[in-house]
Design a protein around this motif. Structure first.
Motif, PDB file in Angstrom:
ATOM      1  N   GLU A   1      -2.941   4.979   8.590  1.00  0.00           N
ATOM      2  CA  GLU A   1      -4.093   4.701   8.021  1.00  0.00           C
ATOM      3  C   GLU A   1      -4.235   3.224   7.392  1.00  0.00           C
ATOM      4  OE1 GLU A   1      -3.959   7.843   5.129  1.00  0.00           O
ATOM      5  OE2 GLU A   1      -4.576   9.416   6.437  1.00  0.00           O
ATOM      6  N   GLY A   2      -3.144   2.768   6.823  1.00  0.00           N
ATOM      7  CA  GLY A   2      -3.099   1.543   6.471  1.00  0.00           C
ATOM      8  C   GLY A   2      -3.470   0.221   7.321  1.00  0.00           C
TER       9      GLY A   2
ATOM     10  N   ASP B   1      -5.126   0.736   9.987  1.00  0.00           N
ATOM     11  CA  ASP B   1      -6.452   0.703  10.204  1.00  0.00           C
ATOM     12  C   ASP B   1      -7.245  -0.138   9.008  1.00  0.00           C
ATOM     13  OD1 ASP B   1      -6.292   2.199  12.463  1.00  0.00           O
ATOM     14  OD2 ASP B   1      -6.677   4.254  11.524  1.00  0.00           O
ATOM     15  N   ARG B   2      -7.028   0.246   7.712  1.00  0.00           N
ATOM     16  CA  ARG B   2      -7.597  -0.413   6.679  1.00  0.00           C
ATOM     17  C   ARG B   2      -7.397  -2.062   6.968  1.00  0.00           C
ATOM     18  NH1 ARG B   2      -5.776   4.133   4.004  1.00  0.00           N
ATOM     19  NH2 ARG B   2      -3.923   2.711   3.152  1.00  0.00           N
ATOM     20  N   LEU B   3      -6.308  -2.327   6.996  1.00  0.00           N
ATOM     21  CA  LEU B   3      -5.867  -3.875   7.202  1.00  0.00           C
ATOM     22  C   LEU B   3      -6.513  -4.452   8.454  1.00  0.00           C
ATOM     23  CD1 LEU B   3      -2.137  -3.641   6.458  1.00  0.00           C
ATOM     24  CD2 LEU B   3      -4.013  -4.942   5.082  1.00  0.00           C
TER      25      LEU B   3
ATOM     26  N   ARG C   1     -13.848  -7.699   8.934  1.00  0.00           N
ATOM     27  CA  ARG C   1     -14.726  -7.865   7.761  1.00  0.00           C
ATOM     28  C   ARG C   1     -14.852  -9.484   7.616  1.00  0.00           C
ATOM     29  NH1 ARG C   1     -14.130  -9.312   2.739  1.00  0.00           N
ATOM     30  NH2 ARG C   1     -12.013  -8.317   2.559  1.00  0.00           N
TER      31      ARG C   1
ATOM     32  N   ASP D   1       0.762  -1.229   0.266  1.00  0.00           N
ATOM     33  CA  ASP D   1      -0.183   0.117   0.068  1.00  0.00           C
ATOM     34  C   ASP D   1       0.988   1.240   0.147  1.00  0.00           C
ATOM     35  OD1 ASP D   1      -2.597   1.336   0.301  1.00  0.00           O
ATOM     36  OD2 ASP D   1      -1.951   1.787   2.362  1.00  0.00           O
TER      37      ASP D   1
ATOM     38  N   ALA E   1      -9.568  -3.233   9.644  1.00  0.00           N
ATOM     39  CA  ALA E   1     -10.797  -3.402   9.093  1.00  0.00           C
ATOM     40  C   ALA E   1     -11.232  -4.671   8.342  1.00  0.00           C
ATOM     41  CB  ALA E   1     -11.179  -2.130   8.453  1.00  0.00           C
ATOM     42  N   GLU E   2     -10.180  -5.085   7.525  1.00  0.00           N
ATOM     43  CA  GLU E   2     -10.000  -6.041   6.629  1.00  0.00           C
ATOM     44  C   GLU E   2     -10.409  -7.303   7.439  1.00  0.00           C
ATOM     45  OE1 GLU E   2      -7.631  -8.598   3.374  1.00  0.00           O
ATOM     46  OE2 GLU E   2      -7.521  -6.351   3.417  1.00  0.00           O
TER      47      GLU E   2
END
Length: 158
Positions: free
Chosen positions: A114-115, A117-119, A125, A31, A121-122
């Motif tokens: 930020e990355g 946080d996205r990971l 999910r 990323d 969140a994955e």
């Protein structure tokens, strides 16, 4: 495959934890490369965190990372060449230089946060919020007090 009926072997747990760590870190660096930071390596992230907002001398950085002053100095040289830090006079000691984050260094740290946080969140999910929260709580329980340190680079290097 391990489950309640067939528990895993002792060596699997640290390998699985490390594989999870690697999967997150490797994805983060993919990323970051897409965001304009293809040269960033995991060790640089530890160093940039250790330099922090106030900056750090090579000696301070070495202590924070658990490496020699010389190794810290080489890391600062590399980060400076890549534009992530700059060397400035230490306002408290004119004989010393401090490594200080540049706008590019701050950008990579913000992008990393930020990355991550996205990971996370994955993972939520795929695994579900309760399972991820339970995993984090369990790891906090099992990790010794003060286990979160920046000297991981030194720990892996021996």
């Amino acid at each position: 495959m391990a489950d309640a009926q067939n528990p895993g072997t002792g060596f699997e747990l640290p390998l699985l934890l490390f594989a999870g760590f690697r999967s997150i870190v490797d994805r983060l660096h993919e990323d970051l490369a897409e965001r304009g930071h293809p040269e960033v390596r995991p060790a640089y992230g530890f160093a940039l965190q250790a330099i922090g907002r106030e900056g750090a001398s090579a000696s301070d950085l070495g202590r924070r990372l658990g490496v020699s002053k010389q190794a810290a100095g080489k890391t600062v040289e590399k980060l400076e060449a890549l534009g992530y830090v700059e060397r400035v006079d230490d306002p408290e000691d004119g004989r010393r230089k401090l490594a200080r984050l540049t706008a590019r260094g701050t950008d990579v740290l913000v992008g990393s946060a930020e990355g991550f946080d996205r990971l996370r969140a994955e993972w939520v999910r795929i695994l579900g919020a309760q399972r991820v929260a339970a995993l984090e709580a369990d790891l906090r329980t099992m990790a010794p007090a003060g286990a979160f340190r920046l000297d991981a680079e030194g720990w892996f290097a021996g």
